[in-house]
Design an enzyme around this catalytic site. Structure first.
Site, PDB file in Angstrom:
ATOM      1  N   SER A 297      -2.266 -12.919  -4.840  1.00 20.48           N
ATOM      2  CA  SER A 297      -3.091 -12.504  -5.974  1.00 20.48           C
ATOM      3  C   SER A 297      -2.476 -11.263  -6.599  1.00 20.48           C
ATOM      4  CB  SER A 297      -4.519 -12.195  -5.514  1.00 20.48           C
ATOM      5  OG  SER A 297      -5.270 -11.587  -6.540  1.00 20.48           O
TER       6      SER A 297
ATOM      7  N   LYS B 287      -4.786 -10.039   0.344  1.00 15.70           N
ATOM      8  CA  LYS B 287      -3.740 -10.597  -0.511  1.00 15.70           C
ATOM      9  C   LYS B 287      -2.472  -9.738  -0.485  1.00 15.70           C
ATOM     10  CE  LYS B 287      -5.847 -14.305  -1.878  1.00 15.70           C
ATOM     11  NZ  LYS B 287      -5.345 -15.652  -1.520  1.00 15.70           N
TER      12      LYS B 287
ATOM     13  N   TYR C 279     -10.598  -8.020  -0.131  1.00 13.01           N
ATOM     14  CA  TYR C 279      -9.804  -9.073  -0.769  1.00 13.01           C
ATOM     15  C   TYR C 279      -8.406  -8.546  -1.103  1.00 13.01           C
ATOM     16  CZ  TYR C 279      -8.526 -12.802  -4.035  1.00 13.01           C
ATOM     17  OH  TYR C 279      -7.885 -13.836  -4.665  1.00 13.01           O
TER      18      TYR C 279
END
Length: 285
Positions: free
Chosen positions: A149, A166, A162
């Protein structure tokens, strides 16, 4: 033009394949003549995805497997590898794509941190450990694509869990690519998928219609396959609002925080708001 590994009759494994980019990728590969193992949590979404992909496959349902898989569990991923090899015998493409959001801030939602890291990061690590040795042993061209990401590179405020997951995927995939490159006789390559704003179940946030700024999962899958055909490692996807040049500027600024000794995440620091905006507008060197 497609990557030389992606030839009809060979097989692909896609985790998180019941929806979003994973499902779009599985559909594209089936249409190209590959057999497909779709891995996701058990349920109607996985079963429906397998039926939809089978409509595109050369031999219908015989070329598609729906494999209930929790990628955070190593035993599940091992079973996925065994099922794919037993079913199809020759794997050309592995996409470690399964992911979740809603982690938490630095000291918030401990359970969310555990869930996000176990799926997004450990799911990729489990996939690498199970599939990389198997693909190397085939002695044929093959690909491992891990879904990262932009948030793992620019790490914006918000969902720190998150971002961490990533960022870990990025580092793990870079290390994998280097190791494969230095493995004698190896014909396996690794690639990092870096989506832009794609309208999926994770990003919809209750919306039924795709926002104008977002790409469809099919656009992201097509961009990835085109990038793989060129041999790109970093598959940096634009969208309808953000160009590659904008992404490059944002990423360069993020790295500049270290080089210039600015405060962490200075892009969102009020003292650097104008400097960042001017940086975006400055002529490219």
């Amino acid at each position: 033009m497609s990557h030389p590994a992606l030839t009809p009759g060979r097989a692909a494994v896609v985790t998180g394949g019941a929806s979003g980019i994973g499902l779009a990728t599985a559909a594209r590969l089936a249409a190209m003549g590959l057999k497909v193992c779709i891995a996701d949590l058990p349920g109607s979404a996985l079963d429906g995805a397998a039926e939809n992909v089978a409509r595109l496959a050369r031999n219908g349902r015989a070329d598609v497997r729906a494999v209930p898989t929790d990628v955070s569990k190593h035993d599940d991923v091992r079973r996925l590898r065994e099922t794919a090899l037993e079913s199809f015998g020759d794997i050309a493409f592995v996409m470690n794509n399964a992911g979740v959001g809603d982690g938490g801030g630095p000291w918030e939602n401990y359970a969310g941190w555990q869930r996000v890291l176990s799926v997004n990061l450990w799911g990729v690590i489990n996939g690498i450990h199970e599939f990389a040795p198997a693909l190397i042993a085939q002695k044929k061209p093959a690909l491992i694509v891990n879904t990262g990401s932009k948030q793992g590179i620019t790490t914006p405020p918000g969902d720190a869990a998150y971002n961490v997951s990533k960022a870990g995927v990025k580092v793990a995939t870079e290390a994998l690519a280097h190791a494969l490159r230095n493995e004698p006789g190896c014909q396996v390559t690794a690639h990092l998928m870096i989506p832009g704003f794609v309208f999926t179940g994770m990003t919809a946030q209750g919306r039924k219609e795709k926002p104008a700024d977002a790409w469809t999962p099919e656009q992201a899958a097509d961009f990835m396959l085109e990038s793989l055909a060129r041999g790109d490692f970093y598959i940096l996807c634009p969208d309808n609002a953000v160009t590659r040049e904008m992404d490059e500027r944002r990423m360069a600024w993020a790295m500049g925080d270290i080089i210039e000794n600015r405060p962490a995440l200075s892009r969102w620091h009020p003292d650097y708001k104008d400097a960042f905006e001017n940086f975006l507008k400055a002529p490219k060197r």
